[in-house]
Every structure is written in structure tokens, then in C-alpha cells.
Enzyme design. Structure first.
Site, PDB file in Angstrom:
ATOM      1  N   GLU A 162       5.812  -0.933  10.289  1.00 64.69           N
ATOM      2  CA  GLU A 162       5.052  -0.145  11.259  1.00 64.69           C
ATOM      3  C   GLU A 162       5.735   1.199  11.453  1.00 64.69           C
ATOM      4  O   GLU A 162       6.926   1.259  11.663  1.00 64.69           O
ATOM      5  CB  GLU A 162       5.012  -0.917  12.587  1.00 64.69           C
ATOM      6  N   LYS A 221      11.090   1.808   5.133  1.00 66.06           N
ATOM      7  CA  LYS A 221      11.065   1.857   6.593  1.00 66.06           C
ATOM      8  C   LYS A 221      12.428   2.305   7.142  1.00 66.06           C
ATOM      9  O   LYS A 221      12.524   3.187   7.996  1.00 66.06           O
ATOM     10  CB  LYS A 221      10.687   0.474   7.133  1.00 66.06           C
ATOM     11  N   SER A 270      18.294  17.598  22.061  1.00 69.09           N
ATOM     12  CA  SER A 270      18.105  16.758  23.247  1.00 69.09           C
ATOM     13  C   SER A 270      19.431  16.147  23.651  1.00 69.09           C
ATOM     14  O   SER A 270      20.451  16.333  22.988  1.00 69.09           O
ATOM     15  CB  SER A 270      17.109  15.642  22.940  1.00 69.09           C
ATOM     16  N   CYS A 277      14.538   1.625  17.641  1.00 66.02           N
ATOM     17  CA  CYS A 277      14.609   1.602  16.175  1.00 66.02           C
ATOM     18  C   CYS A 277      15.725   2.429  15.549  1.00 66.02           C
ATOM     19  O   CYS A 277      16.428   1.925  14.669  1.00 66.02           O
ATOM     20  CB  CYS A 277      13.283   2.061  15.593  1.00 66.02           C
ATOM     21  N   ARG A 347      14.746   1.087  25.954  1.00 63.38           N
ATOM     22  CA  ARG A 347      15.795   0.609  25.060  1.00 63.38           C
ATOM     23  C   ARG A 347      16.589   1.770  24.469  1.00 63.38           C
ATOM     24  O   ARG A 347      16.019   2.718  23.950  1.00 63.38           O
ATOM     25  CB  ARG A 347      15.172  -0.255  23.948  1.00 63.38           C
TER      26      ARG A 347
HETATM   27  C1  UDX Z   1      10.219  -5.430  17.411  1.00 66.59           C
HETATM   28  C2  UDX Z   1      11.509  -4.987  16.716  1.00 66.59           C
HETATM   29  O1  UDX Z   1      12.395  -4.498  17.696  1.00 66.59           O
HETATM   30  C3  UDX Z   1      11.296  -3.940  15.682  1.00 66.59           C
HETATM   31  O2  UDX Z   1      12.415  -3.818  14.851  1.00 66.59           O
HETATM   32  C4  UDX Z   1      10.196  -4.274  14.803  1.00 66.59           C
HETATM   33  O3  UDX Z   1       9.922  -3.191  13.945  1.00 66.59           O
HETATM   34  C5  UDX Z   1       8.981  -4.757  15.526  1.00 66.59           C
HETATM   35  O4  UDX Z   1       9.278  -5.761  16.465  1.00 66.59           O
HETATM   36  P1  UDX Z   1       9.019  -4.567  19.574  1.00 66.59           P
HETATM   37  O5  UDX Z   1       7.622  -5.035  19.397  1.00 66.59           O
HETATM   38  O6  UDX Z   1       9.216  -3.243  20.212  1.00 66.59           O
HETATM   39  O7  UDX Z   1       9.750  -4.378  18.214  1.00 66.59           O
HETATM   40  O8  UDX Z   1       9.885  -5.722  20.268  1.00 66.59           O
HETATM   41  P2  UDX Z   1       9.624  -6.467  21.651  1.00 66.59           P
HETATM   42  O9  UDX Z   1       8.840  -5.589  22.557  1.00 66.59           O
HETATM   43  O10 UDX Z   1      10.927  -7.022  22.075  1.00 66.59           O
HETATM   44  O11 UDX Z   1       8.642  -7.665  21.244  1.00 66.59           O
HETATM   45  C6  UDX Z   1       8.990  -8.787  20.536  1.00 66.59           C
HETATM   46  C7  UDX Z   1       8.270  -9.991  21.137  1.00 66.59           C
HETATM   47  O12 UDX Z   1       8.473 -11.129  20.309  1.00 66.59           O
HETATM   48  C8  UDX Z   1       8.734 -10.385  22.534  1.00 66.59           C
HETATM   49  O13 UDX Z   1       7.646 -10.374  23.418  1.00 66.59           O
HETATM   50  C9  UDX Z   1       9.311 -11.787  22.348  1.00 66.59           C
HETATM   51  O14 UDX Z   1       9.091 -12.624  23.459  1.00 66.59           O
HETATM   52  C10 UDX Z   1       8.567 -12.282  21.131  1.00 66.59           C
HETATM   53  N1  UDX Z   1       9.242 -13.358  20.399  1.00 66.59           N
HETATM   54  C11 UDX Z   1      10.532 -13.244  20.023  1.00 66.59           C
HETATM   55  C12 UDX Z   1       8.527 -14.515  20.068  1.00 66.59           C
HETATM   56  O15 UDX Z   1       7.363 -14.650  20.411  1.00 66.59           O
HETATM   57  N2  UDX Z   1       9.137 -15.486  19.334  1.00 66.59           N
HETATM   58  C13 UDX Z   1      10.437 -15.398  18.954  1.00 66.59           C
HETATM   59  O16 UDX Z   1      10.948 -16.302  18.295  1.00 66.59           O
HETATM   60  C14 UDX Z   1      11.155 -14.236  19.304  1.00 66.59           C
HETATM   61  C1  UDX Z   2      10.516   5.893  15.807  1.00 67.01           C
HETATM   62  C2  UDX Z   2       9.780   6.449  14.581  1.00 67.01           C
HETATM   63  O1  UDX Z   2       9.300   7.772  14.867  1.00 67.01           O
HETATM   64  C3  UDX Z   2       8.636   5.541  14.194  1.00 67.01           C
HETATM   65  O2  UDX Z   2       7.992   6.008  13.016  1.00 67.01           O
HETATM   66  C4  UDX Z   2       9.193   4.148  13.963  1.00 67.01           C
HETATM   67  O3  UDX Z   2       8.150   3.254  13.653  1.00 67.01           O
HETATM   68  C5  UDX Z   2       9.953   3.654  15.179  1.00 67.01           C
HETATM   69  O4  UDX Z   2      10.968   4.585  15.530  1.00 67.01           O
HETATM   70  P1  UDX Z   2      10.073   5.861  18.426  1.00 67.01           P
HETATM   71  O5  UDX Z   2      11.476   5.385  18.539  1.00 67.01           O
HETATM   72  O6  UDX Z   2       8.995   5.118  19.140  1.00 67.01           O
HETATM   73  O7  UDX Z   2       9.619   5.898  16.897  1.00 67.01           O
HETATM   74  O8  UDX Z   2       9.994   7.375  18.960  1.00 67.01           O
HETATM   75  P2  UDX Z   2      10.337   8.808  18.358  1.00 67.01           P
HETATM   76  O9  UDX Z   2       9.232   9.700  18.724  1.00 67.01           O
HETATM   77  O10 UDX Z   2      10.699   8.760  16.926  1.00 67.01           O
HETATM   78  O11 UDX Z   2      11.598   9.270  19.222  1.00 67.01           O
HETATM   79  C6  UDX Z   2      12.864   8.641  19.118  1.00 67.01           C
HETATM   80  C7  UDX Z   2      13.879   9.375  19.977  1.00 67.01           C
HETATM   81  O12 UDX Z   2      14.192  10.648  19.429  1.00 67.01           O
HETATM   82  C8  UDX Z   2      13.430   9.634  21.408  1.00 67.01           C
HETATM   83  O13 UDX Z   2      14.495   9.377  22.295  1.00 67.01           O
HETATM   84  C9  UDX Z   2      13.071  11.100  21.380  1.00 67.01           C
HETATM   85  O14 UDX Z   2      13.147  11.693  22.644  1.00 67.01           O
HETATM   86  C10 UDX Z   2      14.108  11.637  20.415  1.00 67.01           C
HETATM   87  N1  UDX Z   2      13.733  12.928  19.784  1.00 67.01           N
HETATM   88  C11 UDX Z   2      12.620  12.997  18.996  1.00 67.01           C
HETATM   89  C12 UDX Z   2      14.541  14.050  19.946  1.00 67.01           C
HETATM   90  O15 UDX Z   2      15.553  13.992  20.639  1.00 67.01           O
HETATM   91  N2  UDX Z   2      14.191  15.212  19.315  1.00 67.01           N
HETATM   92  C13 UDX Z   2      13.087  15.317  18.533  1.00 67.01           C
HETATM   93  O16 UDX Z   2      12.834  16.408  17.979  1.00 67.01           O
HETATM   94  C14 UDX Z   2      12.282  14.171  18.368  1.00 67.01           C
END
Ligand code: UDX
Ligand code: UDX
Length: 463
Positions: A162, A221, A270, A277, A347
Site C-alpha cells: 500500500e 515498498k 520540519s 512506516c 505513531r
Molecule cells: C499496518 C502496518 O503498520 C504497516 O506496516 C502495514 O503496511 C499495514 O498494516 P496500520 O493499518 O496502520 O498498518 O496498522 P494498525 O492501525 O495497527 O492496524 C492493524 C490492525 O490489525 C489492528 O487493528 C489490530 O488489532 C489488527 N490485528 C493485529 C489483527 O486483527 N490480528 C492480529 O493478529 C494482529
Molecule cells: C508514508 C508514505 O508516503 C506512503 O506512501 C506509505 O504507504 C506510508 O508511509 P505517511 O507516513 O502516511 O506515508 O505520511 P507522509 O505524508 O509520507 O509523511 C511522513 C512524515 O514525513 C510526516 O511526519 C510528515 O510531516 C513528514 N514530512 C513529509 C516532512 O517532514 N516533510 C515533507 O516534505 C514531507
């Protein structure tokens, strides 16, 4: 194979929005999202879709449209697995906090649990899709578990990472730059790839759907996130040099971004990047490189994290230094706690680390964030284990009104770039503060000239 039933394990920031959009765009496909966390599922089923557990612009409307029609949230994991032709694994893969690879490698225990559960339940052939970001060659481990503990049915493992960013998840899902699907080169592997391609083709141009082998997809990724984070650390490294030399990092970013080979995006200096991630994926990349003995490669990417940690620390040190080298018992107001705007996710947010540093200096922090709950902020601090929960809660006051948070403070720090901060009545805020009134803009979103003319002592990043 025509897909009519999809299941997703994990109703988090990735699974929830992704499945909501698939359901909206494919009304003929039944999409069931399951999660072990009962409360989370209950929240997704809240009759008022404004109360769903994840805040993303546009998401509540999509859930309102599709939920109950062909989008379901449930805790009946086994039933959903049994019925589905495609199972997405979207559970979290945190950095390991114990044992080998502690602090670097991804903890795959939830992935393994999912694989075992799928193997146990499946009575027909299934396609299993890795949606979570995983170390390269995880698919191999999943396949081994499925084949060795299953009921003799065939599994195809696809990697479909994703790329959505939080805060813009719905827009990114509706209009992705590309969809990446990795699978086996065998005819069965290709059939599985095609089945998933057809799901996305309901709303994404086929020329944006890229198919590769599994390992390329998994590594792409990690590589994408490493490159994105590297740009931020690069500009943040320059921001420190700008502060010393009298250059202005915003001007430098604009000047280099106009070079079409560099491009203008992801060049905002920033207080440091956060989110679930970037740090996790880079640490993971570093760990993988090390495990192959590629120490130079590992050191190269690790530097992106080192600069990011330095940037957060540098911000808190600057606050202390500017406030005459002491913040003990001074009130410092934080505007923003989320790791970026338009999300309630915290996070790895820089705010957590800056608060921790300042509390170590015995400052009193007062926070306002439009979307983050009080309990989340306190949990974030407790998670660092620097001090007891009681000490954290007595050092952190949380407000649901920004003017109240700023009242009587010696300094304000902007930690998240929420749009509403720009529109505040800054004269009113100035009048409520201790003098001299300091403002540390960790996101460079405010107009320094205007603030200085009110009387603030303004400090941005990189100028
Ligand atoms: C997660 C990972 O952090 C990221 O690396 C990946 O790309 C996508 O999945 P995110 O969806 O942001 O990202 O995580 P989170 O919001 O913590 O959701 C995971 C969910 O999985 C939680 O709601 C948790 O309860 C659930 N879970 C976890 C299960 O249902 N079964 C399990 O065994 C473990
Ligand atoms: C990131 C990737 O963009 C996405 O493709 C991947 O699937 C998951 O990780 P995300 O972490 O949701 O997404 O947000 P992103 O917009 O990438 O920002 C990450 C962090 O970088 C934030 O704290 C943001 O404030 C910071 N950032 C971003 C900067 O400090 N400067 C910038 O120019 C851009």
C-alpha cells in the site's frame, strides 16, 4: 477466476480505508474486514460514521455508502476467511522490541498468526495478499506455513504493498500513482495476479497496474519509503546548515525543486518525520542489508534515521537554549500532536520526543490537537518508559481549545501543520502569553513577518 468475496485481516489505518474504497468501487464484491480487537470493530460499526476509529478526510462518507451493502466489519475471523477467495493481510508489523534484531527487524508474529489461521480454516484454494509492509522474502515464510499446516488446498501468495499516505488516504486510494502486484511466475501465480488486477481495474487504469515478481514488489515498498524519508532527512540536514549560514531552507528547497530531475515534493524542512512506516521500514532495510553482510549499504540508509533523530533533538534543544537555558516550571504550549495534519495517528510523531526532552528539563507542556485524544497522548509518553505515568500526566496538560492551551505560556511550539493554526487570532494569543513570547514553528507554516510585527520572537526551521 472472478472475485466476488474478499476478506481483510486488520481493520487499521491501512486495512480500513483500503477495503472501504474497494467496496465502494466494486459493489459486486462482498468485502469483510475482520480484526481481533472487538472494540475497533464495534467502532467501525458505529451507526454514526463520523465516529469510526480512523479519521481520514472523505472516509466517513464512503463507509456510510458501502457499509451494510457490500462492506462489513466483523470479529468472526474464521468465517470471513472461509468464505473469501482473496484474503488481504493488513495487520501491524512493529519493530521488534526483544530478541534477535531488537530495535530493527520487523516483528512478524502477527503475520505468522494470520498465516496459521488461514491454513487451519481454508478448505478451498485461496489467494493470500500481503498488504502490510514486510521484509523481503516474507512471502516465502507465509507460503511455507500455509503449505505445511494447511488442509492440502493450494495457496497463491501475492505482494500488493500500500502506498497511501495518511491524511490523504482516500484520495490516494481513489487515484493512485500506481498499483503494484507481485506474484509467482508460474501459470497459477499469473492467474492469481490477474484476479487481483481485475479488482483494481474497476477504477484504476490498467497501465497504472504494475506486475512484478514477489521479491521486487516487497523490496519496492521499502525502497519507496526509504527514498521519500531520505529526501526529508536531506532537506533537514540542510536546514541546520542554513541556520548557521544565513541561507533560508524554504528558498533553497524552492530553488532545487524547480530542477525537474529533483522535483518539488517532499522537500519541506520540519521538526522530523514521523508515522508508522518511514522509521520502521528503513530500520528493516538496514537490518536486511546487515544480515546479508552489506555493511556499507546498511550504514548509508541508517544515516536517514540518525539525521531524523538529530532534527527532533535539535528542536527541543533550541527551545531550551532560546528560553535562557532553562525551561524548568515554564509552560510550553504545543499546537499539534499528530505526526502530520488530517490524521489522528500519532505513531512516531516528533511531538512525543520533543515533549519527552522538555519534560526532562522540567517544563510543563500544554497541548492542543484538533483530532488526537488525551489518552493517546499520555500513552505515547508512557510508551517511552522515561518516567512513571503519574509523572507524565502531571507534566502534560491537554486542552480542547488552543487559546486556553497557549494562555500563560512562555513559548509555543508548532508540531503539526494543521491548517487551522494559520487562521488563529495571533494577536489574541500573544496577549495571553508571558513576555517575551517565543514561537517555534516546527513546520514553517506561519508568517514570520506578521508574527514578529505583533511582538513574537519567531524561530522557524532552517532560517
Ligand atoms: C499496518 C502496518 O503498520 C504497516 O506496516 C502495514 O503496511 C499495514 O498494516 P496500520 O493499518 O496502520 O498498518 O496498522 P494498525 O492501525 O495497527 O492496524 C492493524 C490492525 O490489525 C489492528 O487493528 C489490530 O488489532 C489488527 N490485528 C493485529 C489483527 O486483527 N490480528 C492480529 O493478529 C494482529
Ligand atoms: C508514508 C508514505 O508516503 C506512503 O506512501 C506509505 O504507504 C506510508 O508511509 P505517511 O507516513 O502516511 O506515508 O505520511 P507522509 O505524508 O509520507 O509523511 C511522513 C512524515 O514525513 C510526516 O511526519 C510528515 O510531516 C513528514 N514530512 C513529509 C516532512 O517532514 N516533510 C515533507 O516534505 C514531507
Amino acid at each position: 477466476m472472478k472475485i466476488t468475496k474478499i476478506c481483510c485481516i486488520g481493520a487499521g489505518y491501512v486495512g480500513g480505508p483500503t477495503m472501504a474504497v474497494i467496496a465502494q468501487k466494486c459493489p459486486h464484491v462482498q468485502v469483510t474486514v475482520v480484526d481481533l480487537n472487538e472494540q475497533r470493530i464495534k467502532d467501525w460499526n458505529d451507526p454514526n460514521t463520523d465516529n469510526i476509529p480512523i479519521y481520514e478526510p472523505g472516509l466517513s462518507e464512503i463507509v456510510a455508502e458501502a457499509r451494510g451493502r457490500n462492506l462489513f466489519f466483523s470479529t468472526e475471523v474464521e468465517k470471513a476467511i472461509d468464505e473469501a477467495q482473496i484474503i488481504f493481510i493488513s495487520v501491524n508489523t512493529p519493530t521488534k522490541t526483544y530478541g534477535k534484531g531488537k530495535g530493527m527487524a520487523a516483528d512478524l508474529k502477527y503475520i505468522e498468526l494470520c498465516a496459521r489461521q488461514i491454513a487451519k480454516v481454508a478448505k478451498e484454494n485461496k489467494i493470500v495478499v500481503e498488504k502490510s509492509t514486510l521484509p523481503v522474502r516474507t512471502a516465502e515464510a507465509i507460503k511455507s506455513i500455509l503449505d505445511n499446516t494447511g488442509n492440502g488446498v493450494q495457496f497463491q501468495i501475492l505482494s500488493n504493498p500500500e502506498f497511501l499516505a495518511e491524511g490523504t488516504a482516500v484520495a490516494d486510494l481513489l487515484n493512485p500513482d500506481r498499483i503494484l502486484i507481485g506474484g509467482d511466475i508460474t501459470p497459477e501465480g499469473q492467474d492469481a495476479i490477474n484476479a487481483l488486477v481485475e479488482v483494481y481495474a474497476n477504477w484504476v487504469d490498467k497501465d497504472k497496474i504494475l506486475t512484478t515478481n514477489v521479491w521486487s514488489s516487497e523490496l519496492s515498498k521499502l525502497t519507496a519509503n526509504a527514498f521519500l524519508a531520505q529526501r526529508i532527512s536531506s532537506i533537514n540536514a540542510m536546514s541546520e546548515l542554513c541556520e548557521k549560514t544565513g541561507a533560508d531552507v524554504t528558498e533553497v528547497a524552492k530553488a532545487i525543486g524547480m530542477d525537474s530531475r529533483i522535483g518539488p515534493k517532499f522537500l519541506k524542512a520540519s521538526v522530523g518525520f514521523g508515522g508508522s512506516c518511514f522509521q520502521k521500514d528503513i530500520l528493516n532495510l538496514v537490518y536486511i542489508a546487515k544480515s546479508y553482510g552489506l555493511n556499507e549499504v546498511a550504514d548509508y540508509w541508517e544515516q536517514v534515521i540518525i539525521i531524523n533523530d538529530h532534527q527532533k533533538r535539535r528542536f527541543s534543544s533550541k527551545i531550551v537554549q532560546t528560553l535562557y537555558n532553562t525551561v524548568a516550571d515554564k509552560k510550553i504550549a504545543f499546537l499539534g500532536w499528530a505526526f502530520k495534519k488530517d490524521t489522528n495517528d500519532t505513531r512516531e510523531s516528533a511531538a512525543i520526543y520533543v515533549a519527552d526532552d522538555l519534560i526532562n528539563e522540567q517544563a510543563k507542556i500544554s497541548v492542543y490537537d484538533p483530532k488526537v485524544s488525551r489518552s493517546k497522548m499520555l500513552n505515547d509518553l508512557d510508551y517511552l518508559q522515561t518516567r512513571s505515568s503519574e509523572e507524565n500526566s502531571s507534566s502534560l496538560a491537554i486542552f480542547d481549545n488552543p487559546y486556553e492551551a497557549c494562555k500563560g505560556s512562555h513559548a509555543i511550539a508548532i508540531l503539526t501543520e494543521w491548517d487551522e493554526f494559520v487562521a488563529y487570532d495571533w494577536q489574541k494569543i500573544y496577549d495571553l502569553m508571558h513576555k517575551p513570547a517565543f514561537l517555534f514553528d516546527g513546520r514553517n507554516i506561519l508568517n514570520s513577518k506578521e508574527l514578529e510585527s505583533i511582538g513574537f520572537i519567531y524561530n522557524g526551521i532552517g532560517s
